[in-house]
Design a protein around this motif. Structure first.
Motif, PDB file in Angstrom:
ATOM      1  N   LEU A 131       0.729  -1.515   0.086  1.00  0.00           N
ATOM      2  CA  LEU A 131       0.127  -0.094   0.122  1.00  0.00           C
ATOM      3  C   LEU A 131       0.691   1.266   0.573  1.00  0.00           C
ATOM      4  O   LEU A 131       1.931   1.368   0.999  1.00  0.00           O
ATOM      5  CB  LEU A 131      -0.843   0.270   1.315  1.00  0.00           C
ATOM      6  N   THR A 132       0.365   2.095  -1.052  1.00  0.00           N
ATOM      7  CA  THR A 132       1.077   3.582  -1.002  1.00  0.00           C
ATOM      8  C   THR A 132       1.070   4.445   0.318  1.00  0.00           C
ATOM      9  O   THR A 132      -0.434   3.975   1.454  1.00  0.00           O
ATOM     10  CB  THR A 132       0.316   4.135  -2.078  1.00  0.00           C
ATOM     11  N   PRO A 133       1.272   5.566   1.263  1.00  0.00           N
ATOM     12  CA  PRO A 133       0.665   6.412   2.206  1.00  0.00           C
ATOM     13  C   PRO A 133      -0.170   6.879   1.907  1.00  0.00           C
ATOM     14  O   PRO A 133      -1.428   6.471   2.999  1.00  0.00           O
ATOM     15  CB  PRO A 133       1.854   7.835   2.170  1.00  0.00           C
ATOM     16  N   ILE A 134      -0.469   7.028   0.531  1.00  0.00           N
ATOM     17  CA  ILE A 134      -2.673   7.704   1.280  1.00  0.00           C
ATOM     18  C   ILE A 134      -3.124   6.215   0.959  1.00  0.00           C
ATOM     19  O   ILE A 134      -4.315   6.272   1.110  1.00  0.00           O
ATOM     20  CB  ILE A 134      -2.173   7.709  -0.939  1.00  0.00           C
ATOM     21  N   GLU A 135      -2.907   5.377   0.065  1.00  0.00           N
ATOM     22  CA  GLU A 135      -3.889   4.007   0.359  1.00  0.00           C
ATOM     23  C   GLU A 135      -3.566   3.532   1.935  1.00  0.00           C
ATOM     24  O   GLU A 135      -5.015   3.519   2.313  1.00  0.00           O
ATOM     25  CB  GLU A 135      -3.180   3.006  -0.890  1.00  0.00           C
ATOM     26  N   ARG A 136      -3.069   3.171   2.644  1.00  0.00           N
ATOM     27  CA  ARG A 136      -2.631   3.014   4.398  1.00  0.00           C
ATOM     28  C   ARG A 136      -3.953   4.253   4.758  1.00  0.00           C
ATOM     29  O   ARG A 136      -4.473   3.909   5.644  1.00  0.00           O
ATOM     30  CB  ARG A 136      -1.276   3.262   4.785  1.00  0.00           C
ATOM     31  N   CYS A 156       6.917   2.623   8.359  1.00  0.00           N
ATOM     32  CA  CYS A 156       7.853   3.741   8.297  1.00  0.00           C
ATOM     33  C   CYS A 156       9.926   3.815   8.410  1.00  0.00           C
ATOM     34  O   CYS A 156       9.574   3.016   9.418  1.00  0.00           O
ATOM     35  CB  CYS A 156       7.515   5.144   8.937  1.00  0.00           C
ATOM     36  N   GLU A 157      10.051   4.450   7.975  1.00  0.00           N
ATOM     37  CA  GLU A 157      11.614   4.336   7.889  1.00  0.00           C
ATOM     38  C   GLU A 157      12.709   5.377   8.890  1.00  0.00           C
ATOM     39  O   GLU A 157      13.762   5.361   8.832  1.00  0.00           O
ATOM     40  CB  GLU A 157      12.551   4.308   6.407  1.00  0.00           C
ATOM     41  N   GLY A 158      11.994   7.132   9.096  1.00  0.00           N
ATOM     42  CA  GLY A 158      12.442   7.768   9.835  1.00  0.00           C
ATOM     43  C   GLY A 158      11.607   8.210  10.574  1.00  0.00           C
ATOM     44  O   GLY A 158      10.614   8.448   9.990  1.00  0.00           O
ATOM     45  N   LEU A 159      12.161   9.704  11.232  1.00  0.00           N
ATOM     46  CA  LEU A 159      11.453  10.322  12.299  1.00  0.00           C
ATOM     47  C   LEU A 159      10.435  11.368  11.206  1.00  0.00           C
ATOM     48  O   LEU A 159       8.803  11.645  11.757  1.00  0.00           O
ATOM     49  CB  LEU A 159      12.322  11.305  13.195  1.00  0.00           C
ATOM     50  N   THR A 160      10.670  11.899  10.159  1.00  0.00           N
ATOM     51  CA  THR A 160       9.296  12.826   9.868  1.00  0.00           C
ATOM     52  C   THR A 160       8.864  12.012   8.653  1.00  0.00           C
ATOM     53  O   THR A 160       7.301  12.528   8.699  1.00  0.00           O
ATOM     54  CB  THR A 160      10.702  13.638   8.478  1.00  0.00           C
ATOM     55  N   GLU A 161       8.567  11.389   8.256  1.00  0.00           N
ATOM     56  CA  GLU A 161       8.194  10.070   7.765  1.00  0.00           C
ATOM     57  C   GLU A 161       6.985   9.949   8.768  1.00  0.00           C
ATOM     58  O   GLU A 161       5.850   9.886   8.518  1.00  0.00           O
ATOM     59  CB  GLU A 161       8.564   8.883   7.370  1.00  0.00           C
ATOM     60  N   ALA A 162       7.356   9.319   9.685  1.00  0.00           N
ATOM     61  CA  ALA A 162       6.775   8.437  10.590  1.00  0.00           C
ATOM     62  C   ALA A 162       5.687   9.694  11.627  1.00  0.00           C
ATOM     63  O   ALA A 162       4.594   9.257  11.359  1.00  0.00           O
ATOM     64  CB  ALA A 162       7.469   7.820  11.899  1.00  0.00           C
ATOM     65  N   ALA A 163       5.693  10.836  11.641  1.00  0.00           N
ATOM     66  CA  ALA A 163       5.396  12.125  11.760  1.00  0.00           C
ATOM     67  C   ALA A 163       4.506  12.318  11.072  1.00  0.00           C
ATOM     68  O   ALA A 163       2.882  12.599  11.468  1.00  0.00           O
ATOM     69  CB  ALA A 163       6.230  12.971  12.179  1.00  0.00           C
ATOM     70  N   HIS A 209      12.500  -0.743   9.389  1.00  0.00           N
ATOM     71  CA  HIS A 209      12.662  -2.200   8.902  1.00  0.00           C
ATOM     72  C   HIS A 209      14.029  -2.085   8.232  1.00  0.00           C
ATOM     73  O   HIS A 209      14.815  -3.424   8.677  1.00  0.00           O
ATOM     74  CB  HIS A 209      11.956  -2.351   7.458  1.00  0.00           C
ATOM     75  N   HIS A 210      15.251  -1.005   9.051  1.00  0.00           N
ATOM     76  CA  HIS A 210      16.512  -0.621   7.894  1.00  0.00           C
ATOM     77  C   HIS A 210      17.298  -1.197   9.225  1.00  0.00           C
ATOM     78  O   HIS A 210      18.275  -1.197   9.473  1.00  0.00           O
ATOM     79  CB  HIS A 210      16.628   0.993   7.922  1.00  0.00           C
ATOM     80  N   TRP A 211      16.173  -1.094  10.604  1.00  0.00           N
ATOM     81  CA  TRP A 211      16.808  -1.754  11.987  1.00  0.00           C
ATOM     82  C   TRP A 211      16.888  -2.904  11.358  1.00  0.00           C
ATOM     83  O   TRP A 211      17.535  -3.837  12.464  1.00  0.00           O
ATOM     84  CB  TRP A 211      15.840  -1.282  12.986  1.00  0.00           C
ATOM     85  N   LEU A 212      16.690  -4.061  10.927  1.00  0.00           N
ATOM     86  CA  LEU A 212      16.437  -5.272  10.468  1.00  0.00           C
ATOM     87  C   LEU A 212      17.791  -5.668  10.338  1.00  0.00           C
ATOM     88  O   LEU A 212      18.084  -6.849  10.549  1.00  0.00           O
ATOM     89  CB  LEU A 212      15.250  -5.798   9.611  1.00  0.00           C
ATOM     90  N   ARG A 213      18.135  -4.960   9.614  1.00  0.00           N
ATOM     91  CA  ARG A 213      19.552  -4.649   8.933  1.00  0.00           C
ATOM     92  C   ARG A 213      21.116  -4.176  10.153  1.00  0.00           C
ATOM     93  O   ARG A 213      22.161  -5.017   9.540  1.00  0.00           O
ATOM     94  CB  ARG A 213      19.564  -4.453   7.318  1.00  0.00           C
ATOM     95  N   PHE A 214      20.619  -3.427  10.344  1.00  0.00           N
ATOM     96  CA  PHE A 214      21.649  -2.943  10.901  1.00  0.00           C
ATOM     97  C   PHE A 214      21.470  -2.298  12.012  1.00  0.00           C
ATOM     98  O   PHE A 214      22.296  -1.409  12.754  1.00  0.00           O
ATOM     99  CB  PHE A 214      21.547  -1.074  10.532  1.00  0.00           C
ATOM    100  N   GLY A 215      20.256  -2.883  12.947  1.00  0.00           N
ATOM    101  CA  GLY A 215      20.202  -2.683  14.037  1.00  0.00           C
ATOM    102  C   GLY A 215      20.123  -0.725  14.885  1.00  0.00           C
ATOM    103  O   GLY A 215      19.785  -0.421  14.023  1.00  0.00           O
ATOM    104  N   PHE A 216      20.068  -1.046  16.310  1.00  0.00           N
ATOM    105  CA  PHE A 216      19.679   0.248  16.410  1.00  0.00           C
ATOM    106  C   PHE A 216      19.828   0.890  17.824  1.00  0.00           C
ATOM    107  O   PHE A 216      20.489  -0.240  18.688  1.00  0.00           O
ATOM    108  CB  PHE A 216      18.229   0.448  16.556  1.00  0.00           C
ATOM    109  N   HIS A 217      20.573   1.726  18.670  1.00  0.00           N
ATOM    110  CA  HIS A 217      20.256   1.850  19.812  1.00  0.00           C
ATOM    111  C   HIS A 217      18.773   2.135  20.567  1.00  0.00           C
ATOM    112  O   HIS A 217      18.194   2.969  20.199  1.00  0.00           O
ATOM    113  CB  HIS A 217      20.860   3.166  20.005  1.00  0.00           C
ATOM    114  N   SER A 218      19.295   2.410  21.498  1.00  0.00           N
ATOM    115  CA  SER A 218      17.341   1.861  22.125  1.00  0.00           C
ATOM    116  C   SER A 218      16.999   3.428  22.136  1.00  0.00           C
ATOM    117  O   SER A 218      15.960   3.899  22.675  1.00  0.00           O
ATOM    118  CB  SER A 218      17.783   2.365  23.632  1.00  0.00           C
ATOM    119  N   ASP A 219      17.509   4.793  22.576  1.00  0.00           N
ATOM    120  CA  ASP A 219      17.302   6.372  22.447  1.00  0.00           C
ATOM    121  C   ASP A 219      16.649   6.672  20.489  1.00  0.00           C
ATOM    122  O   ASP A 219      16.261   7.082  20.517  1.00  0.00           O
ATOM    123  CB  ASP A 219      18.839   6.976  22.434  1.00  0.00           C
TER     124      ASP A 219
END
Length: 310
Positions: free
Chosen positions: A57-62, A85-92, A112-122
Motif C-alpha cells: 500500500l502507498t501512504p495515501i492508500e494506508r 516507516c523508516e525515519g522520524l519525519t516520515e513517521a510523523a 525496517h532498516h533496523w532489521l539490517r543495521f540494528g539500533f540504539h535504545s535512544d
C-alpha cells in the motif's frame, strides 16, 4: 488521557480486500470491518498491519484503508492504524495522516532498516516520541521476533512501558523464554499497560503466559474461535482451551504451516476467509503468490473441520 479506553480483549489486524485489478475493495472492506466488530470480545480493529498487506500500500492508500474502516465503525469501535516507516519525519507524516483518517491509536512497527543495521535504545525512544508529538494518540509498541536486529531488550520495553502515551504492547518475540522475561519487565515497569500476544501460530501457548488479549491477523479470519480460546484461558479451563485450540490448529497449519506469518501465509488466510464466507474474493496484490490448488484443498478441509465452511 488515553485515546482508547480498553485494549484488553481481541483486536483483529484486518485483512485488506482487493479487486481483481488491485484496487482497495471498499465495499468488501466495510463488510469485513462491520462483521469483525459484531463479535463480543473484539475491542478494537487494527488497519495496515502485515495481514493488511501494508507493504503493498502507498501512504495515501494506508490512510484510505483507515478512513474506510474508521468511518464504518464510527461510534461502535475504535480503530488503530499501524505506522510502518523508516525515519522520524516520515513517521510523523504518516501519524498525522492516520489521525486525520480517524485512527484513535497507532501501532508502531520498528523501522525496517533496523532489521539490517540494528539500533540504539535512544533511537526507539526518539521514534516513539516523534510519532506521539505528531499525533497525540495512544501508541501500541509492536515487538518484533527475538531473532531479528529490530528486537527490543527487556530494559527498553520497560522504558517504553513508563511512557504515558504507550498504552499497549503487541508482543511477538517467538522465543518463549524472552517472551516471559519481557512480559515481566513490562508488568514491573507499569502494570496498567496492556500486553497482547501476536503469536498467530501458537495462540494457546502464548495466552497462558498471562496476557491481556491478542492482537493478531488470524482474528481477521477466525475471530470467534480466538475469542472463545481467550475466554477459556481466562477462566482457567485448560481442557476447554485445548479443545478450542484443536479446532484452530488445522487451520493454523494450513495457513502458517510450521512457520510464522508471511506474505504467502496472509494469502492462504484470505483463502480460508473465502472458504468460510467472510470474503468473496481472496485476491492478493503481486508479488505475493496466491495459494496453489493443493494448498487450497488443505485450507478448505481445515475450515470444514472447524465447522466454518460456507
Amino acid at each position: 488521557m488515553p485515546t482508547i479506553a480498553n485494549y484488553r480483549g481481541i483486536i483483529p489486524a484486518i485483512a485488506c480486500p482487493f479487486t481483481p485489478d488491485n484496487r482497495i475493495d471498499e465495499p468488501a472492506l466495510r463488510r469485513l470491518a462491520s462483521w469483525l466488530a459484531s463479535h463480543k470480545g473484539v475491542v478494537a480493529v487494527m488497519t495496515n498491519g502485515h495481514t493488511g498487506e501494508v507493504f503493498s500500500l502507498t501512504p495515501i492508500e494506508r490512510a484510505q484503508v483507515t478512513r474506510i474502516v474508521a468511518d464504518e465503525l464510527k461510534g461502535r469501535m475504535p480503530v488503530i492504524s499501524s505506522i510502518v516507516c523508516e525515519g522520524l519525519t516520515e513517521a510523523a507524516e504518516h501519524a498525522r495522516l492516520a489521525k486525520e483518517a480517524g485512527a484513535q491509536a497507532l501501532d508502531v512497527m520498528p523501522p525496517h532498516h533496523w532489521l539490517r543495521f540494528g539500533f540504539h535504545s535512544d533511537h526507539a525512544l526518539q521514534y516513539f516520541d516523534a510519532i506521539w508529538q505528531a499525533s497525540q494518540l495512544d501508541l501500541v509498541c509492536h515487538v518484533y521476533p527475538a531473532r531479528t536486529q529490530a528486537s527490543y531488550s527487556s530494559e527498553l520495553l520497560a522504558d517504553l512501558a513508563r511512557l504515558p502515551y504507550v498504552r499497549a504492547f503487541k508482543v511477538g518475540q517467538r522465543e518463549m523464554s524472552k517472551y516471559a522475561r519481557d512480559i515481566k519487565a513490562i508488568r514491573d515497569a507499569d502494570a496498567s499497560k496492556a500486553i497482547l500476544t501476536c503469536h498467530d501460530e501458537y495462540l494457546l501457548a502464548s495466552m497462558v503466559q498471562g496476557v491481556d488479549g491478542a492482537l493478531v491477523g488470524f482474528a481477521s479470519c477466525i475471530p470467534q474461535l480466538i475469542i472463545d480460546l481467550f475466554e477459556a484461558v481466562k477462566e482457567g479451563d485448560l481442557h476447554k482451551a485445548m479443545k478450542i485450540q484443536g479446532l484452530i490448529t488445522p487451520i493454523k497449519e494450513a495457513v502458517y504451516g510450521a512457520g510464522e506469518p508471511t506474505g504467502e501465509a496472509h494469502a492462504r488466510m484470505k483463502a480460508a476467509m473465502k472458504f468460510a464466507g467472510v470474503l468473496e474474493s481472496a485476491h492478493v496484490r503481486p508479488p505475493t503468490h496466491a495459494p496453489s490448488a493443493a494448498e487450497n484443498e488443505l485450507i478448505r478441509l481445515a475450515v470444514a473441520n472447524a465447522g466454518l465452511l460456507k
